[in-house]
Design a protein around this motif. Structure first.
Motif, PDB file in Angstrom:
ATOM      1  N   SER B 222       0.822  -1.202   0.000  1.00 43.86           N
ATOM      2  CA  SER B 222       0.000   0.000   0.000  1.00 43.86           C
ATOM      3  C   SER B 222       0.867   1.268   0.000  1.00 43.86           C
ATOM      4  O   SER B 222       1.975   1.295   0.532  1.00 43.86           O
ATOM      5  N   TRP B 223       0.327   2.292  -0.643  1.00 41.92           N
ATOM      6  CA  TRP B 223       1.029   3.548  -0.776  1.00 41.92           C
ATOM      7  C   TRP B 223       0.607   4.512   0.327  1.00 41.92           C
ATOM      8  O   TRP B 223      -0.510   4.449   0.813  1.00 41.92           O
ATOM      9  N   LYS B 224       1.529   5.406   0.660  1.00 37.68           N
ATOM     10  CA  LYS B 224       1.170   6.512   1.545  1.00 37.68           C
ATOM     11  C   LYS B 224       1.521   7.790   0.795  1.00 37.68           C
ATOM     12  O   LYS B 224       2.645   7.941   0.308  1.00 37.68           O
ATOM     13  N   VAL B 225       0.532   8.652   0.628  1.00 34.34           N
ATOM     14  CA  VAL B 225       0.750   9.911  -0.083  1.00 34.34           C
ATOM     15  C   VAL B 225       0.750  11.034   0.938  1.00 34.34           C
ATOM     16  O   VAL B 225      -0.237  11.233   1.638  1.00 34.34           O
ATOM     17  N   SER B 226       1.874  11.755   1.036  1.00 32.52           N
ATOM     18  CA  SER B 226       1.903  12.848   2.012  1.00 32.52           C
ATOM     19  C   SER B 226       2.602  14.066   1.414  1.00 32.52           C
ATOM     20  O   SER B 226       3.693  14.439   1.827  1.00 32.52           O
ATOM     21  N   LEU B 227       1.940  14.637   0.414  1.00 33.55           N
ATOM     22  CA  LEU B 227       2.493  15.845  -0.186  1.00 33.55           C
ATOM     23  C   LEU B 227       2.392  17.038   0.753  1.00 33.55           C
ATOM     24  O   LEU B 227       3.016  18.060   0.514  1.00 33.55           O
ATOM     25  N   ASP B 228       1.573  16.892   1.790  1.00 30.76           N
ATOM     26  CA  ASP B 228       1.436  18.000   2.733  1.00 30.76           C
ATOM     27  C   ASP B 228       2.080  17.645   4.076  1.00 30.76           C
ATOM     28  O   ASP B 228       1.589  18.033   5.121  1.00 30.76           O
TER      29      ASP B 228
END
Lengths: 296, 440
Positions: B222-228
């Protein structure tokens, strides 16, 4: 009494009308002038900017011509061994052959739709009308997938073939054929025993010529300026038209300078054929007006 | 009506002759490619989509020494459009054998099954590159999806003469950078230290990378997206604050107006990458010899970290029928000393291969910065401090969301954190739409 009133109004009316015309006449003229400036200024900008060297391009006054035109032309011609001229030839091929074939096809189809009664005529015409509303941009990717399946992607055909069928051209040719070719003329030809093919070639085609010239011009300009279709279809840069080619000069990656001067000079050179074409084919439009006058 | 016939005839003849002439042109044009296609029955024939200038010259060196593997460069325009084009071509089964791909595009290409795993042929090349760079082409797996070509460590460029004139110190921290920006505005309200541009997300990505951002990470499948994440928020509010108070300009880069501002000294500094001299030489030709390079300002004094902007690799496509030959070429292009020297000279590439970053073709400073003779020695030192990047499978979505949201925020001088949140939400939603498992 009534006569004098009538006379007075008759005498006054033209004067006020002329006055009004003179008064109101400024507004459309100004509007058209503003429109002309609006459309011609970018061309003027390209013309002036193409004379500037890279040092002058961003540092001198916008409307002040520079001294780099010949250097720019020389560099553009020398770019990757004359690649630019290959692109110009490609554009001429795509637009010239595509436009001519499209005009002929539109002529045949429009003539058939206008002058023959056959089953499915209305259906075909309605589908064509729907085609006019469909922006060609939407079709580029599906067309690419089809051409790739046929093994034709990245070939000259992949750009030529989709350009040949122009729903708008067929629509225009049908309208034109319906208006310009009287049924009596065709009937007379048939009475004399002329074959249908001969009738089309020797009678209908000449009568439709001004309309077909219009289709050719429209299609030529559309293909010449088309970007997305060749961008999607072509991988080999030797087959690029000038639009896609110049784009590669602009985006060479962050670490390489964008070749602004070459792109601007290239853009200038690439509009010249369009201008020449319009000027040289203009007389056919004038003939159109004349022949219309004679006919009526 | 029959008197009309000659005109029509003339017209038809004219059209036909135009068509014939064009056909002849087509004949000339296609004869070249036809003959090269015919010869492909002998040696292996590879096509290579790339945008770097001058690659033809580099490739011709290979073609001379490898008569059995002939490579043709098909020059493309760089950018997201090319990425779409490659993916579309791959879906149709007609992708070229080799493609030039930016590091941040690799996960997108891999998740679309565009690229071949070349670890069997080129796996041993790992030691030639810095581990941070190599990780970007393996995506942290055992596979190898591309060979690194160039890198773009971030640096700080400034006008030495104007810094002296306005009494500015070359900033070593971002606090000093802010102080410089404000001081310059106070000294001369017609000038800006630099601009915040929203039209290229690559720079912002590099700045976030320097602050320690990890935008896409994986745990298991699973991916974790944390652009913020916190680091990115720090960077966004720093630049947002500068734009809001008017300490820096808010106009986009790479426009004619921007070039003019750099050329006439309206903007006196530029946060950019190692390849900046090439851009400056065309955008600001009159500044030759007046600019200098310094390390990127740091968040904490004494730190030594930079991010990267740009940089690309050579990948082999899954469609290629000659993957081994293509992999051999990709390795040669980016590691062979002769090839790398030619890349530096003809394609203005800052090589990713560690050994190539000093000496050889990079022994002398770029012409534009000849006033800084140790340019490449310093650059190599800075390159070694590059923070690792963490790219995900929809960087293009994030980048276009960035362009929209930050573009608006910069124009209206509004809150950058709101814009950042928009980018995060758009990217996250797109990941889910594409069917990736996303956690948190």
């Amino acid at each position: 009494m009534t006569i004098t009133t009538a006379e007075r109004t008759r005498a006054v009316a033209p004067v006020t009308a002329a006055k009004q015309r003179r008064k109101g006449g400024w507004i459309p003229t100004l509007g058209l002038l503003a429109g002309a400036v609006y459309t011609l200024f970018p061309v003027l900008w390209v013309l002036i900017a193409s004379t500037k060297s890279i040092d002058q391009l961003f540092s001198t006054f916008t409307l002040l011509p520079g001294s780099g035109l010949f250097t720019n032309l020389h560099q553009l011609s020398a770019y990757r061994g004359g690649e630019f001229w290959q692109w110009m030839l490609n554009s001429a091929l795509y637009a010239g052959v595509g436009g001519a074939l499209s005009a002929l096809l539109s002529g045949v189809t429009g003539y058939a739709l206008a002058k023959y009664r056959f089953a499915g005529r209305a259906a075909i015409f309605n589908i064509l009308l729907a085609g006019v509303l469909m922006p060609p941009v939407v079709l580029a990717v599906p067309q690419y997938l089809l051409f790739a399946k046929a093994g034709l992607a990245d070939s000259y055909w992949s750009v030529l073939l989709p350009s040949v069928i122009s729903p708008y051209g067929i629509y225009l040719a049908r309208i034109y054929a319906a208006g310009a070719i009287p049924d009596d003329v065709l009937e007379a030809g048939r009475m004399d025993g002329t074959s249908e093919w001969r009738l089309f070639r020797s009678v209908a085609l000449p009568m439709m010529a001004p309309g077909l010239i219009t289709v050719f011009l429209f299609q030529f300009v559309a293909i010449w300026n088309n970007f997305l279709l060749p961008f999607v279809m072509l991988g080999d840069d030797h087959k690029f038209p000038v639009t896609v080619g110049l784009y590669t000069l602009l985006l060479q990656g962050a670490n390489a300078p964008a070749l602004y001067t070459l792109v601007i000079t290239g853009a200038l050179l690439s509009v010249l054929p369009l201008i020449a074409l319009f000027l040289s084919l203009q007389r056919f439009w004038r003939l159109d007006l004349l022949s219309g006058a004679v006919k009526s | 009506m029959f008197s009309d016939a000659p005109r029509g005839l003339r017209l038809a003849l004219g059209l036909t002759s135009a068509a014939v002439a064009a056909m002849l042109v087509a004949g000339c044009g296609s004869s070249g490619s036809a003959s090269s296609a015919a010869s492909s029955s002998g040696p292996v024939h590879l096509t290579y989509w790339a945008w770097a200038p001058g690659l033809d010259q580099v490739v011709s060196l290979w073609n001379k020494s490898h008569p059995n593997i002939q490579v043709t460069v098909e020059k493309q325009a760089q950018g997201d459009d090319l990425l779409t084009k490659v993916i579309t071509a791959s879906k149709a089964g007609s992708a070229p054998d080799l493609v030039q791909a930016e590091y941040q595009a690799l996960p997108t290409l891999v998740s679309n099954n565009v690229l071949a795993d070349i670890s069997a042929q080129d796996g041993s090349a790992a030691s030639t590159f810095a581990s941070g760079i190599w990780k970007q082409v393996t995506l942290g797996t055992n596979a190898v999806y591309a060979i690194p070509q160039d890198s773009g460590p971030l640096m700080f460029y400034y006008r030495t003469d104007l810094f002296k004139k306005y009494g500015l110190t070359v900033p070593t921290t971002w606090d000093q950078f802010k102080a410089d920006a404000e001081k310059l505005r106070a000294e001369d309200s017609s000038k800006y230290l630099t601009t915040f541009s929203a039209n290229d997300a690559g720079l912002f990505a590099g700045l976030a990378q320097q602050a320690g951002a990890q935008w896409w990470t994986t745990s298991g499948s699973s991916w974790k997206v944390s652009l913020d994440d916190a680091a990115t928020q720090k960077v966004a509010s720093f630049w947002g604050g500068l734009v809001k108070e008017g300490a820096i300009d808010n106009q986009p880069m790479y426009t004619p107006a921007w070039s003019k501002a750099l050329d006439d000294g309206t903007q006196i500094a530029w946060v950019s990458a190692v390849w900046a001299p090439g851009v400056l030489s065309s955008s600001a030709p009159s500044g030759k010899g007046k600019w200098a390079m310094a390390p990127l300002p740091q968040w904490t004094a004494g730190q030594n970290v930079t991010g990267s902007w740009g940089g690309s690799s050579t990948a082999v496509s899954a469609d290629s029928k000659n993957k081994a030959a293509a992999a051999q070429f990709a390795l040669w292009l980016n590691t062979d000393p002769q090839a790398v020297a030619a890349l530096v000279k003809d394609s203005y590439v800052y090589p990713a291969a560690t050994d190539a970053q000093t000496g050889g073709a990079l022994a002398t400073a770029p012409d534009y910065l000849s006033n800084q003779p140790d340019f490449y020695t310093q650059a190599a030192k800075i390159a070694a401090t590059t923070a690792p990047a963490a790219w995900g499978p929809n960087v293009n979505t994030a980048y276009s969301a960035f362009k929209d949201a930050f573009g608006k925020a910069a124009q209206n001088r509004t809150d950058f954190l709101t814009a950042l949140n928009t980018v995060q939400q758009t990217t996250l939603a797109d990941m889910k739409t594409q069917g990736f498992t996303v956690s948190g």
